[in-house]
Design a protein around this motif. Sequence first.
Motif, mmCIF file in Angstrom:
data_model
loop_
_atom_site.group_PDB
_atom_site.id
_atom_site.type_symbol
_atom_site.label_atom_id
_atom_site.label_comp_id
_atom_site.label_asym_id
_atom_site.label_seq_id
_atom_site.Cartn_x
_atom_site.Cartn_y
_atom_site.Cartn_z
ATOM 1 N N GLU A 142 27.251 -27.080 44.506
ATOM 2 C CA GLU A 142 28.306 -26.229 44.612
ATOM 3 C C GLU A 142 27.596 -24.893 44.213
ATOM 4 O O GLU A 142 27.805 -23.569 44.654
ATOM 5 N N ALA A 143 26.897 -25.032 43.057
ATOM 6 C CA ALA A 143 26.177 -23.614 42.296
ATOM 7 C C ALA A 143 25.173 -23.390 43.392
ATOM 8 O O ALA A 143 24.709 -22.106 43.374
ATOM 9 N N ALA A 144 24.422 -24.217 44.002
ATOM 10 C CA ALA A 144 23.239 -23.988 44.911
ATOM 11 C C ALA A 144 23.723 -23.225 46.058
ATOM 12 O O ALA A 144 23.029 -22.338 46.560
ATOM 13 N N GLU A 145 24.845 -23.405 46.630
ATOM 14 C CA GLU A 145 25.343 -22.766 47.797
ATOM 15 C C GLU A 145 25.678 -21.153 47.340
ATOM 16 O O GLU A 145 25.871 -20.237 48.074
ATOM 17 N N GLU A 146 25.770 -20.956 45.887
ATOM 18 C CA GLU A 146 26.033 -19.357 45.361
ATOM 19 C C GLU A 146 24.998 -18.795 45.029
ATOM 20 O O GLU A 146 24.934 -17.775 44.487
ATOM 21 N N GLY A 147 23.678 -19.646 45.177
ATOM 22 C CA GLY A 147 22.328 -18.909 45.098
ATOM 23 C C GLY A 147 21.763 -19.524 43.782
ATOM 24 O O GLY A 147 20.669 -18.722 43.472
ATOM 25 N N PHE A 148 22.137 -20.231 43.072
ATOM 26 C CA PHE A 148 21.755 -20.436 41.782
ATOM 27 C C PHE A 148 20.581 -21.639 42.117
ATOM 28 O O PHE A 148 20.865 -22.578 42.928
ATOM 29 N N LYS A 149 19.572 -21.852 40.926
ATOM 30 C CA LYS A 149 18.555 -22.563 41.131
ATOM 31 C C LYS A 149 18.537 -23.443 39.932
ATOM 32 O O LYS A 149 18.634 -22.931 38.784
#
Length: 227
Positions: free
Chosen positions: A79-86
């Motif tokens: 879910e965080a990755a979909e917001e651009g987080f790595k």
Amino acid sequence: MLARFGLFIIGIGVFTSPNLNSLGHERLKLLSLTKAGSPPIRGSGFLSQSSSKNNRDQRYKYRVLATKKTSTMEKELNEAAEEGFKFEGVMGGETAFGGSEVVVVMSRDTSLERKGTYEYKLLATNRTSTVQKELQQAADFGFEYLGQTVFETTFGGKEVVVIMERDREAEIVHYEYKLLATSKTSTMQKELSQAGEDGYSFVGMTVAQTAFGGQELVVILRKPGSR
């Protein structure tokens, strides 16, 4: 002979002309001004004001994920990755209020476009033989090892947790993984040396109390795959 001598005198007169000397002087002045006022040359050790400003303006956003359930962690990672987080790091242990948890830190560069191209897979088991199998299965789909830890889950007991990542837009780089697990460091030395001879490089290590091996040293290695 005199004709040649005359040409020589004329030549001296041309090159010593006051007008040409003045022109040369002006060119030297112009060159000096250009050097003094020109911006730094690219590739030099100097930074322009604009590039320095860009460095100062660079900002990051962070997100901390913490849970007792590994299945929940994988969901929150994606879910965080979909917001651009790595992914940045993982650690398992006792927190002040949550008890035994696995904690992950993720980051996002705010100057970059928010584009969710990364996907995460979390492997968790108390059997090291199972980790070896699941590691390779994930690797065959383009996932790469990022980090590992150990923590006590609500239902699984003490588990080895491995986090893997893949970029959906990047070409798959195939790796062959090997997991070594032993309670004796002398045995690990021998097995690591053999794996090194076979071309495997070290990627991570934990010390964990697994279900069948007791207190074990778990090392993960990999080498480029043949495909």
